[in-house]
Scaffold this active site. Structure first.
Site, PDB file in Angstrom:
ATOM      1  N   TRP A   3       0.877  -1.183   0.000  1.00 58.67           N
ATOM      2  CA  TRP A   3       0.000   0.000   0.000  1.00 58.67           C
ATOM      3  C   TRP A   3       0.907   1.223   0.000  1.00 58.67           C
ATOM      4  O   TRP A   3       1.603   1.481   1.002  1.00 58.67           O
ATOM      5  CB  TRP A   3      -0.871  -0.062   1.246  1.00 58.67           C
ATOM      6  CG  TRP A   3      -1.689   1.131   1.655  1.00 58.67           C
ATOM      7  CD1 TRP A   3      -1.603   1.789   2.853  1.00 58.67           C
ATOM      8  CD2 TRP A   3      -2.770   1.756   0.944  1.00 58.67           C
ATOM      9  NE1 TRP A   3      -2.544   2.793   2.916  1.00 58.67           N
ATOM     10  CE2 TRP A   3      -3.275   2.797   1.755  1.00 58.67           C
ATOM     11  CE3 TRP A   3      -3.346   1.541  -0.312  1.00 58.67           C
ATOM     12  CZ2 TRP A   3      -4.324   3.615   1.362  1.00 58.67           C
ATOM     13  CZ3 TRP A   3      -4.397   2.362  -0.707  1.00 58.67           C
ATOM     14  CH2 TRP A   3      -4.873   3.376   0.123  1.00 58.67           C
ATOM     15  N   GLY A  58      -0.470   7.371   1.568  1.00 60.56           N
ATOM     16  CA  GLY A  58      -0.290   8.818   1.664  1.00 60.56           C
ATOM     17  C   GLY A  58       0.044   9.237   3.088  1.00 60.56           C
ATOM     18  O   GLY A  58       0.832  10.157   3.309  1.00 60.56           O
ATOM     19  N   PHE A  59      -0.555   8.547   4.033  1.00 59.11           N
ATOM     20  CA  PHE A  59      -0.286   8.864   5.442  1.00 59.11           C
ATOM     21  C   PHE A  59       1.176   8.592   5.781  1.00 59.11           C
ATOM     22  O   PHE A  59       1.852   9.417   6.396  1.00 59.11           O
ATOM     23  CB  PHE A  59      -1.205   8.027   6.343  1.00 59.11           C
ATOM     24  CG  PHE A  59      -0.967   8.251   7.805  1.00 59.11           C
ATOM     25  CD1 PHE A  59      -1.598   9.277   8.480  1.00 59.11           C
ATOM     26  CD2 PHE A  59      -0.081   7.446   8.514  1.00 59.11           C
ATOM     27  CE1 PHE A  59      -1.363   9.502   9.826  1.00 59.11           C
ATOM     28  CE2 PHE A  59       0.168   7.662   9.856  1.00 59.11           C
ATOM     29  CZ  PHE A  59      -0.472   8.698  10.518  1.00 59.11           C
ATOM     30  N   ASP A  71      -1.084  14.528   6.825  1.00 52.44           N
ATOM     31  CA  ASP A  71      -1.634  13.851   5.641  1.00 52.44           C
ATOM     32  C   ASP A  71      -2.887  14.623   5.213  1.00 52.44           C
ATOM     33  O   ASP A  71      -4.007  14.205   5.487  1.00 52.44           O
ATOM     34  CB  ASP A  71      -1.963  12.397   6.031  1.00 52.44           C
ATOM     35  CG  ASP A  71      -2.651  11.628   4.923  1.00 52.44           C
ATOM     36  OD1 ASP A  71      -2.462  11.965   3.743  1.00 52.44           O
ATOM     37  OD2 ASP A  71      -3.403  10.673   5.257  1.00 52.44           O
ATOM     38  N   ASP A 105      -2.331   4.900  -3.074  1.00 53.45           N
ATOM     39  CA  ASP A 105      -3.305   5.730  -2.369  1.00 53.45           C
ATOM     40  C   ASP A 105      -3.250   7.116  -2.987  1.00 53.45           C
ATOM     41  O   ASP A 105      -2.345   7.898  -2.684  1.00 53.45           O
ATOM     42  CB  ASP A 105      -2.881   5.764  -0.888  1.00 53.45           C
ATOM     43  CG  ASP A 105      -3.691   6.726  -0.051  1.00 53.45           C
ATOM     44  OD1 ASP A 105      -4.742   7.183  -0.527  1.00 53.45           O
ATOM     45  OD2 ASP A 105      -3.263   7.000   1.094  1.00 53.45           O
ATOM     46  N   ARG A 157     -13.234   4.683  -2.563  1.00 49.85           N
ATOM     47  CA  ARG A 157     -13.187   4.649  -1.092  1.00 49.85           C
ATOM     48  C   ARG A 157     -14.300   5.514  -0.511  1.00 49.85           C
ATOM     49  O   ARG A 157     -14.360   6.709  -0.787  1.00 49.85           O
ATOM     50  CB  ARG A 157     -11.805   5.134  -0.647  1.00 49.85           C
ATOM     51  CG  ARG A 157     -11.674   5.459   0.815  1.00 49.85           C
ATOM     52  CD  ARG A 157     -10.215   5.575   1.161  1.00 49.85           C
ATOM     53  NE  ARG A 157      -9.965   6.340   2.349  1.00 49.85           N
ATOM     54  CZ  ARG A 157      -8.756   6.519   2.883  1.00 49.85           C
ATOM     55  NH1 ARG A 157      -7.690   5.988   2.293  1.00 49.85           N
ATOM     56  NH2 ARG A 157      -8.590   7.227   3.964  1.00 49.85           N
ATOM     57  N   HIS A 178     -14.146   2.793   4.870  1.00 49.85           N
ATOM     58  CA  HIS A 178     -13.228   3.166   5.951  1.00 49.85           C
ATOM     59  C   HIS A 178     -14.029   3.548   7.195  1.00 49.85           C
ATOM     60  O   HIS A 178     -15.154   4.047   7.096  1.00 49.85           O
ATOM     61  CB  HIS A 178     -12.336   4.332   5.500  1.00 49.85           C
ATOM     62  CG  HIS A 178     -11.026   4.401   6.232  1.00 49.85           C
ATOM     63  ND1 HIS A 178     -10.607   3.447   7.123  1.00 49.85           N
ATOM     64  CD2 HIS A 178     -10.025   5.334   6.203  1.00 49.85           C
ATOM     65  CE1 HIS A 178      -9.413   3.771   7.600  1.00 49.85           C
ATOM     66  NE2 HIS A 178      -9.033   4.916   7.052  1.00 49.85           N
TER      67      HIS A 178
END
Ligand code: SPV
Ligand code: MG
Length: 292
Positions: free
Chosen positions: A42, A45-46, A56, A83, A157, A188
């Site tokens: 994965w 982005g975080f 983020d 992401d 998402r 999520h």
């Protein structure tokens, strides 16, 4: 990098009860994830934002994330799921992003239905503004139109639960995104128990695979996820960067406390292990063959 990473991921989602991927923030962490046996990476982005020491919150550019994801793809042979946050703007930005992420060898992208600039999902009191459903349908269709390889997966998402908009809104959005052509739906949640996502999954009529990111509700094991029946992909979102911080924090503290590296030296991996991760052996082989 694999020739058709997208096909590999698609096959894994079809054939395995559950495909498990983990967040990475650079080539080295991606390589460690591959060696640990994950099915893919994965490109979080975080994690990348944390590695730069910034929130983020759409602060890094697409190019910064793309280059990190490309470095990961070049370092491993498992598929990379990128992401891409909100797609870096509107549907036109999405097309630009899809063209580049696909060309960089990604297997899939995940696009979230929040307004650009976004705020990170797990932040208590975070600014969680959802984009209009119609606009996000347009972004999904833009992504589908932009991809060249039909195996390159477009994952939509749903952030309705993150935004506190409730189950009905989450279900509506998931169904609309599926109807718009999304290949999978990521739901999520920042709830501290799995109940919220379990309710979503068990009441879902989706035909496409569901994706979970169980960071906030870590007790949901792979066995329990498989038992839900409809989830085909689990993403361990940020454990790479958190483990790195745990390790560095402790080693740095120890060196300062000891006023030397004599104790820490035995507690951390050897320089030889880093040579191995850098593929120095391959370079030596090339030297032998070609240095004259
Ligand atoms: C990421 O890892 O960047 C994610 C997952 O998008 S989360 O941080 O939980 O939103
Ligand atoms: Mg993210």
């Amino acid at each position: 990098m694999t020739a058709n990473a997208a096909a590999v991921l698609k096959r894994s989602l079809r054939d395995k009860p559950l495909t498990a991927i983990i967040g990475a923030h650079n080539a080295l962490s991606a390589r460690l994830a591959e060696q640990a046996g994950f099915d893919g990476i994965w490109a979080s982005g975080f994690e990348l934002s944390a590695a730069y020491g910034v929130p983020d919150a759409s602060l890094l550019t697409m190019t910064q994330h793309l280059e990190a994801a490309r470095a990961m793809a070049e370092a491993v042979s498992v598929p990379i799921v990128a992401d891409i946050d909100t797609g870096f703007g509107n549907a036109v930005n999405v097309i630009h992003a899809i063209e580049r992420y696909e060309a960089a060898g990604m297997a899939a992208v995940v696009i979230e239905d929040k307004l650009f600039p976004k705020d990170t999902s797990l932040l208590a009191g975070g600014r969680q503004e959802l984009v209009r459903i119609e606009e996000f349908e347009g972004k999904i269709q833009a992504a589908l139109a932009a991809r060249r390889n039909p195996d390159f997966l477009i994952v939509a998402r749903v952030e309705a639960l993150i935004a506190g908009a409730g189950q009905a809104e989450a279900k509506l959005r998931a169904e609309r995104y599926e109807a718009a052509g999304a290949d999978a739906i990521l739901i999520h949640s920042k709830s501290r128990t799995p109940a919220e996502v379990v309710e979503f999954v068990t009441k879902s009529d989706l035909k496409v695979p569901i994706v979970l990111v169980p960071t906030a509700y870590p007790e949901l094991t792979e066995e329990a996820i498989i038992a839900l029946g409809k989830v085909k992909l689990v993403i361990y979102g940020n454990h790479g960067i958190r483990a790195a911080v745990t390790g560095m924090q402790e080693a740095f503290r120890q060196i300062r406390a000891d006023r030397g590296i004599h104790n820490v030296d035995k507690q951390i991996v050897s320089v030889e292990r880093i040579f191995e991760l850098q593929n120095v052996a391959l370079m030596k082989k090339r030297e032998k063959n070609f240095l004259r």
